[in-house]
Design a protein around this motif. Structure first.
Motif, mmCIF file in Angstrom:
data_model
loop_
_atom_site.group_PDB
_atom_site.id
_atom_site.type_symbol
_atom_site.label_atom_id
_atom_site.label_comp_id
_atom_site.label_asym_id
_atom_site.label_seq_id
_atom_site.Cartn_x
_atom_site.Cartn_y
_atom_site.Cartn_z
ATOM 1 N N ARG A 169 -14.593 -0.085 -1.444
ATOM 2 C CA ARG A 169 -13.297 0.428 -0.919
ATOM 3 C C ARG A 169 -12.905 -0.771 -0.221
ATOM 4 O O ARG A 169 -11.553 -0.835 0.068
ATOM 5 C CB ARG A 169 -13.594 1.536 0.108
ATOM 6 N N ALA A 214 -0.311 4.609 -1.929
ATOM 7 C CA ALA A 214 -1.777 4.599 -2.090
ATOM 8 C C ALA A 214 -2.357 5.471 -1.233
ATOM 9 O O ALA A 214 -1.945 5.961 -0.068
ATOM 10 C CB ALA A 214 -2.276 3.132 -1.430
ATOM 11 N N SER A 215 -3.565 5.896 -1.714
ATOM 12 C CA SER A 215 -4.201 7.080 -1.063
ATOM 13 C C SER A 215 -4.790 6.552 0.545
ATOM 14 O O SER A 215 -5.459 5.347 0.484
ATOM 15 C CB SER A 215 -5.389 7.651 -1.766
ATOM 16 N N ASP A 216 -4.641 7.475 1.324
ATOM 17 C CA ASP A 216 -5.004 7.041 2.737
ATOM 18 C C ASP A 216 -6.466 6.883 2.802
ATOM 19 O O ASP A 216 -6.958 6.264 3.554
ATOM 20 C CB ASP A 216 -4.669 8.425 3.706
ATOM 21 N N GLU A 217 -7.324 7.433 1.792
ATOM 22 C CA GLU A 217 -8.734 7.480 1.734
ATOM 23 C C GLU A 217 -9.254 5.922 1.448
ATOM 24 O O GLU A 217 -10.222 5.693 1.763
ATOM 25 C CB GLU A 217 -9.238 8.260 0.647
ATOM 26 N N CYS A 255 0.744 -1.127 0.023
ATOM 27 C CA CYS A 255 -0.018 -0.019 -0.190
ATOM 28 C C CYS A 255 0.803 1.094 -0.158
ATOM 29 O O CYS A 255 0.184 2.400 -0.134
ATOM 30 C CB CYS A 255 -0.893 0.079 1.268
#
Length: 72
Positions: free
Chosen positions: A36, A19-22, A16
């Protein structure tokens, strides 16, 4: 490199990384949507440092790491 930095060096190998924290952290009061969850779980399933992440995040109360939602 300090001993603290050395002990977290495994994070550089995490699937990860970058990768976006979102993907892994929801907003306050928000629930993880199924899509998600699938994306986050996919990162974890391919991760070469899954077990280190699991140990590191065992006391986390929020978010998704090591293949599961924290706080559950």
């Amino acid at each position: 490199m300090s001993s603290g930095a050395a002990s977290l060096a495994w994070m550089d190998q995490a699937e990860c990384q970058g990768a976006s924290d979102e993907i892994f952290f929801m907003g306050e009061g928000e629930h993880m949507r199924p899509g998600r969850f699938t994306v986050a779980a996919g990162y974890c399933a391919r991760c070469p440092v899954f077990f280190q992440c699991d140990e590191f995040s065992k006391n986390e109360r929020y978010g998704f790491s090591a293949g599961r939602l924290k706080g559950q």
